[in-house]
Design a protein around this motif. Sequence first.
Motif, PDB file in Angstrom:
ATOM      1  N   SER A   6      -8.816 -49.623  14.473  1.00 48.66           N
ATOM      2  CA  SER A   6      -8.061 -48.929  13.443  1.00 48.66           C
ATOM      3  C   SER A   6      -7.754 -47.538  13.975  1.00 48.66           C
ATOM      4  CB  SER A   6      -8.863 -48.840  12.142  1.00 48.66           C
ATOM      5  OG  SER A   6      -8.167 -48.066  11.184  1.00 48.66           O
TER       6      SER A   6
ATOM      7  N   ASP B 251      -4.410 -44.341  13.912  1.00 50.44           N
ATOM      8  CA  ASP B 251      -3.087 -43.917  13.467  1.00 50.44           C
ATOM      9  C   ASP B 251      -2.372 -43.050  14.497  1.00 50.44           C
ATOM     10  OD1 ASP B 251      -4.553 -41.626  13.317  1.00 50.44           O
ATOM     11  OD2 ASP B 251      -4.266 -41.298  11.164  1.00 50.44           O
TER      12      ASP B 251
ATOM     13  N   GLU C  82       0.537 -47.391  11.983  1.00 47.60           N
ATOM     14  CA  GLU C  82      -0.598 -48.315  11.919  1.00 47.60           C
ATOM     15  C   GLU C  82      -0.633 -49.092  13.235  1.00 47.60           C
ATOM     16  OE1 GLU C  82      -0.886 -50.560   8.224  1.00 47.60           O
ATOM     17  OE2 GLU C  82       0.581 -49.204   7.337  1.00 47.60           O
TER      18      GLU C  82
END
Length: 306
Positions: free
Chosen positions: A53, A55, A273
């Motif tokens: 994860s 950004d 993302e």
Amino acid sequence: MSNESKNVLAASKRRRFIRNQMIGYGFILPNLIGYTVFVFIPVVFSFVLSVMSWDGSQRPMEFVGLANFIDVFGDKVFVGALKHTISYALMTVLPTLVLALLLAVLLNSKIKGVSIFRVAFYFPYIASIVAVGAVWNMLFQPDFGPINEFLKFIGISNPPRWVVDKNWAMVAVSIVSVWKYMGYYMIVYLAALQGISTSLYEAAGIDGANSWQKLWYITVPMLTPTTFFVLIMLTIQCFKVFDLVYVMTGGGPGNATKTLVNYIYEKAFTSWEFGPASAAAIVLFAIVLVITLIQFSGEKKWSKDM
């Protein structure tokens, strides 16, 4: 010859071998560096990001396992993009292949001005994709565009609204794609046609075969390896389509023409993302790999039957 002379000769051969190797590696090194920096490392990094994860900020990556893949497959937009990509491939691959083959056969004959026709059909492939998209959008303009004006002229009172209609937008993109890329594969088929012996056609003519029979029983079978190559390249190209869709429709209207690469682009560079975007890219890679392996398997089976 003395041992000293043999040693000198051997040393000279080794130096010559090393020099030749260095020259060879010197020629391929720039391309190898470019491939490593711009292809290999990003591909490896995509596999890493698919289970992370992140950004793109200074925030550290967080391992999330298969959560990105679960999120992607649960995303209706991704599922729709996958369906749109498949429908685009179905509408594009076979027409492009057939038209390229027919054009190659026609332009392989000795007709006046054949070089001009070859250049004319090949030109769309080298034309700017932005210019192509802009011109075709003008042609497909629903109210006053030349295409719809022609359709009205021949009696179609309510022609399609093309790129502004979600039911026709992908059809419009597919038409432009076929027009743009059939010239390139026509050249591929033309090269393959040069390798077919004319004696086969002469023998068939003596046996009474007409032009259609020569095409179906000689040309098509002899071009099968080339057809496999064209089929593989077209399939990969269709699943990677981005620029034409982006220029003509931007993925719209709504999400009617959004493909997998458009989805990946928006996830990565609009929503930031990178994890789900990389997961979708891995799914795309897997789909293309499976299709390619199936096609190669079919080619090997055909070769054995021959």
